[in-house]
Design a protein around this motif. Structure first.
Motif, PDB file in Angstrom:
ATOM      1  N   ALA A 188       8.218  22.424 -42.401  1.00 29.32           N
ATOM      2  CA  ALA A 188       7.871  21.135 -41.793  1.00 29.32           C
ATOM      3  C   ALA A 188       7.495  20.093 -42.849  1.00 29.32           C
ATOM      4  CB  ALA A 188       6.722  21.322 -40.798  1.00 29.32           C
ATOM      5  N   SER A 189       6.912  20.532 -43.965  1.00 28.06           N
ATOM      6  CA  SER A 189       6.570  19.576 -45.033  1.00 28.06           C
ATOM      7  C   SER A 189       7.822  18.975 -45.644  1.00 28.06           C
ATOM      8  CB  SER A 189       5.728  20.259 -46.111  1.00 28.06           C
ATOM      9  OG  SER A 189       4.493  20.682 -45.581  1.00 28.06           O
ATOM     10  N   ALA A 190       8.876  19.777 -45.770  1.00 26.61           N
ATOM     11  CA  ALA A 190      10.146  19.265 -46.299  1.00 26.61           C
ATOM     12  C   ALA A 190      10.758  18.266 -45.323  1.00 26.61           C
ATOM     13  CB  ALA A 190      11.116  20.409 -46.581  1.00 26.61           C
TER      14      ALA A 190
ATOM     15  N   LEU B 154      12.397  13.206 -41.523  1.00 27.83           N
ATOM     16  CA  LEU B 154      13.145  13.684 -40.359  1.00 27.83           C
ATOM     17  C   LEU B 154      12.194  14.096 -39.246  1.00 27.83           C
ATOM     18  CD1 LEU B 154      15.883  15.873 -42.078  1.00 27.83           C
ATOM     19  CD2 LEU B 154      16.207  13.709 -40.878  1.00 27.83           C
ATOM     20  N   GLY B 155      12.387  13.530 -38.086  1.00 32.81           N
ATOM     21  CA  GLY B 155      11.578  13.887 -36.936  1.00 32.81           C
ATOM     22  C   GLY B 155      10.183  13.295 -37.007  1.00 32.81           C
ATOM     23  N   ASP B 156       9.371  13.715 -36.050  1.00 35.14           N
ATOM     24  CA  ASP B 156       8.017  13.178 -35.923  1.00 35.14           C
ATOM     25  C   ASP B 156       6.949  14.180 -36.327  1.00 35.14           C
ATOM     26  OD1 ASP B 156       8.955  10.752 -34.909  1.00 35.14           O
ATOM     27  OD2 ASP B 156       9.089  11.585 -32.886  1.00 35.14           O
ATOM     28  N   LEU B 157       7.345  15.261 -36.957  1.00 38.12           N
ATOM     29  CA  LEU B 157       6.364  16.257 -37.377  1.00 38.12           C
ATOM     30  C   LEU B 157       5.475  15.702 -38.477  1.00 38.12           C
ATOM     31  CD1 LEU B 157       8.426  19.560 -37.580  1.00 38.12           C
ATOM     32  CD2 LEU B 157       6.567  19.044 -36.028  1.00 38.12           C
TER      33      LEU B 157
ATOM     34  N   ASP C  46      19.734  25.407 -52.353  1.00 36.25           N
ATOM     35  CA  ASP C  46      19.022  24.823 -51.212  1.00 36.25           C
ATOM     36  C   ASP C  46      17.790  24.026 -51.623  1.00 36.25           C
ATOM     37  OD1 ASP C  46      20.793  25.861 -49.340  1.00 36.25           O
ATOM     38  OD2 ASP C  46      19.683  27.741 -49.152  1.00 36.25           O
ATOM     39  N   ILE C  47      17.709  23.662 -52.921  1.00 34.92           N
ATOM     40  CA  ILE C  47      16.536  22.956 -53.436  1.00 34.92           C
ATOM     41  C   ILE C  47      16.963  21.650 -54.099  1.00 34.92           C
ATOM     42  CG2 ILE C  47      14.615  23.070 -55.075  1.00 34.92           C
ATOM     43  CD1 ILE C  47      14.687  26.123 -54.757  1.00 34.92           C
ATOM     44  N   GLU C  48      16.194  20.596 -53.841  1.00 38.00           N
ATOM     45  CA  GLU C  48      16.412  19.293 -54.481  1.00 38.00           C
ATOM     46  C   GLU C  48      15.215  18.977 -55.375  1.00 38.00           C
ATOM     47  OE1 GLU C  48      16.705  16.295 -51.463  1.00 38.00           O
ATOM     48  OE2 GLU C  48      18.599  17.072 -50.676  1.00 38.00           O
ATOM     49  N   ASP C  49      15.472  18.270 -56.463  1.00 37.94           N
ATOM     50  CA  ASP C  49      14.400  17.816 -57.346  1.00 37.94           C
ATOM     51  C   ASP C  49      13.931  16.433 -56.912  1.00 37.94           C
ATOM     52  OD1 ASP C  49      14.234  19.994 -59.137  1.00 37.94           O
ATOM     53  OD2 ASP C  49      16.047  19.307 -60.151  1.00 37.94           O
ATOM     54  N   ARG C  50      12.626  16.263 -56.861  1.00 35.10           N
ATOM     55  CA  ARG C  50      11.988  14.976 -56.604  1.00 35.10           C
ATOM     56  C   ARG C  50      11.071  14.682 -57.775  1.00 35.10           C
ATOM     57  NH1 ARG C  50      12.547  12.663 -51.315  1.00 35.10           N
ATOM     58  NH2 ARG C  50      14.420  13.667 -50.520  1.00 35.10           N
ATOM     59  N   GLU C  51      10.474  13.532 -57.779  1.00 35.57           N
ATOM     60  CA  GLU C  51       9.557  13.186 -58.860  1.00 35.57           C
ATOM     61  C   GLU C  51       8.281  14.017 -58.723  1.00 35.57           C
ATOM     62  OE1 GLU C  51       7.046   9.329 -59.863  1.00 35.57           O
ATOM     63  OE2 GLU C  51       9.210   9.019 -60.094  1.00 35.57           O
ATOM     64  N   GLY C  52       8.133  14.996 -59.607  1.00 34.76           N
ATOM     65  CA  GLY C  52       6.931  15.818 -59.644  1.00 34.76           C
ATOM     66  C   GLY C  52       6.954  17.076 -58.811  1.00 34.76           C
TER      67      GLY C  52
ATOM     68  N   VAL D 130      11.874  20.342 -53.418  1.00 33.13           N
ATOM     69  CA  VAL D 130      11.821  20.407 -51.962  1.00 33.13           C
ATOM     70  C   VAL D 130      13.120  21.021 -51.455  1.00 33.13           C
ATOM     71  CG1 VAL D 130      12.750  18.047 -51.729  1.00 33.13           C
ATOM     72  CG2 VAL D 130      11.393  19.032 -49.868  1.00 33.13           C
ATOM     73  N   THR D 131      13.035  21.732 -50.328  1.00 33.16           N
ATOM     74  CA  THR D 131      14.259  22.279 -49.747  1.00 33.16           C
ATOM     75  C   THR D 131      15.113  21.149 -49.183  1.00 33.16           C
ATOM     76  OG1 THR D 131      13.107  22.754 -47.650  1.00 33.16           O
ATOM     77  CG2 THR D 131      13.311  24.568 -49.215  1.00 33.16           C
ATOM     78  N   THR D 132      16.419  21.362 -49.179  1.00 36.59           N
ATOM     79  CA  THR D 132      17.367  20.377 -48.675  1.00 36.59           C
ATOM     80  C   THR D 132      17.142  20.163 -47.172  1.00 36.59           C
ATOM     81  OG1 THR D 132      19.000  22.059 -48.124  1.00 36.59           O
ATOM     82  CG2 THR D 132      19.130  21.077 -50.356  1.00 36.59           C
ATOM     83  N   PRO D 133      17.641  19.072 -46.619  1.00 34.62           N
ATOM     84  CA  PRO D 133      17.490  18.865 -45.174  1.00 34.62           C
ATOM     85  C   PRO D 133      18.033  20.027 -44.341  1.00 34.62           C
ATOM     86  CG  PRO D 133      18.156  16.817 -46.205  1.00 34.62           C
ATOM     87  CD  PRO D 133      18.233  17.889 -47.270  1.00 34.62           C
ATOM     88  N   SER D 134      19.211  20.548 -44.694  1.00 36.32           N
ATOM     89  CA  SER D 134      19.782  21.656 -43.927  1.00 36.32           C
ATOM     90  C   SER D 134      18.877  22.876 -43.958  1.00 36.32           C
ATOM     91  CB  SER D 134      21.165  22.040 -44.472  1.00 36.32           C
ATOM     92  OG  SER D 134      22.053  20.961 -44.364  1.00 36.32           O
ATOM     93  N   ARG D 135      18.391  23.206 -45.144  1.00 31.35           N
ATOM     94  CA  ARG D 135      17.513  24.371 -45.295  1.00 31.35           C
ATOM     95  C   ARG D 135      16.195  24.149 -44.553  1.00 31.35           C
ATOM     96  NH1 ARG D 135      17.398  29.712 -47.591  1.00 31.35           N
ATOM     97  NH2 ARG D 135      15.204  30.268 -47.563  1.00 31.35           N
ATOM     98  N   ALA D 136      15.616  22.955 -44.678  1.00 34.98           N
ATOM     99  CA  ALA D 136      14.341  22.672 -44.017  1.00 34.98           C
ATOM    100  C   ALA D 136      14.474  22.786 -42.493  1.00 34.98           C
ATOM    101  CB  ALA D 136      13.841  21.287 -44.409  1.00 34.98           C
ATOM    102  N   LEU D 137      15.567  22.282 -41.958  1.00 32.91           N
ATOM    103  CA  LEU D 137      15.800  22.400 -40.508  1.00 32.91           C
ATOM    104  C   LEU D 137      15.937  23.863 -40.106  1.00 32.91           C
ATOM    105  CD1 LEU D 137      18.309  19.436 -40.190  1.00 32.91           C
ATOM    106  CD2 LEU D 137      16.034  19.549 -39.108  1.00 32.91           C
ATOM    107  N   ALA D 138      16.681  24.637 -40.888  1.00 29.83           N
ATOM    108  CA  ALA D 138      16.849  26.062 -40.590  1.00 29.83           C
ATOM    109  C   ALA D 138      15.518  26.803 -40.716  1.00 29.83           C
ATOM    110  CB  ALA D 138      17.900  26.669 -41.517  1.00 29.83           C
ATOM    111  N   GLU D 139      14.709  26.437 -41.709  1.00 30.21           N
ATOM    112  CA  GLU D 139      13.392  27.072 -41.875  1.00 30.21           C
ATOM    113  C   GLU D 139      12.510  26.799 -40.660  1.00 30.21           C
ATOM    114  OE1 GLU D 139      12.993  26.780 -46.759  1.00 30.21           O
ATOM    115  OE2 GLU D 139      12.313  25.102 -45.511  1.00 30.21           O
TER     116      GLU D 139
END
Length: 197
Positions: free
Chosen positions: A84-86, A92-95, A126-132, A135-144
């Motif tokens: 949900a944090s990803a 994405l969504g209202d979580l 399934d992982i993207e780099d952000r500043e610092g 995070v898991t990719t959108p597809s992976r986060a939704l599946a998680e």
């Protein structure tokens, strides 16, 4: 200020700039600050100790993702923002999860009440780099989230939004869900049907 001190300070600030003002004790040592020097800067109020061996430089501008960087550093840089944090990172969504969800290696042994740990780490694809942080990719986060059985209406909304914004496709979402098992597959299937896909 002597040139050696200036070089150390510059190295520390460059590192902190990539991590929203945070540095670990090990990173500070690498930049030339002994543990005694770290204590000095905490005692003088130049640095704020936010956790064991994690500091934030004083007066660093706040950023909405600061807490994520903090917890990834707490994990020794091993953790990946997930579930949900990803979804929140990807907007994405209202979580709005009360706790940070972090995927860590199976051997990871620390814990904290403010976070939810998931094991093991997802594959690098399934992982993207952000500043610092990572995070898991959108597809992976939704599946998680489907695997974790969040309420289906939340998942339906996040999947519909991800599809409309081009952040995933039905094929990528199904593939990510298949890797995570039956609960993820079922949740993704229902959400895709709700989105007319």
């Amino acid at each position: 200020m002597p040139s050696g001190q200036l070089t150390k300070r510059r190295a520390l600030f460059q590192l902190a700039a990539r991590q929203h003002g945070y540095v670990t004790a090990a990173q500070a040592v690498e930049a030339g600050y002994s543990h005694q020097a770290q204590k000095y800067h905490v005692d003088r109020g130049n640095w704020v100790r936010v956790d064991r061996a994690v500091f934030r430089l004083l007066d660093w501008p706040a950023h909405p993702e600061d807490h994520l960087v903090r917890w990834v550093l707490w994990s020794g840089g091993l953790g990946v923002v997930s579930h949900a944090s990803a979804l929140s990172v990807h907007d994405l969504g209202d979580l709005d999860p009360a706790k940070v969800h972090l995927s860590v290696p199976a051997r990871f042994r620390r814990s904290a009440s403010e976070i939810v740990l998931h094991r093991p780490l997802p594959p690098d694809i399934d992982i993207e780099d952000r500043e610092g942080f990572r995070v898991t990719t959108p597809s992976r986060a939704l599946a998680e989230c489907a695997q974790a059985r969040i309420e289906q209406h939340w998942l339906d909304g996040a999947v519909a939004e991800a599809l409309s914004r081009g952040l995933t496709t039905p094929r990528r979402l199904r593939a990510a869900a298949t890797e995570l098992g039956v609960a993820a597959e079922l949740g993704a299937h229902v959400a895709l049907e709700a989105a007319g896909r």
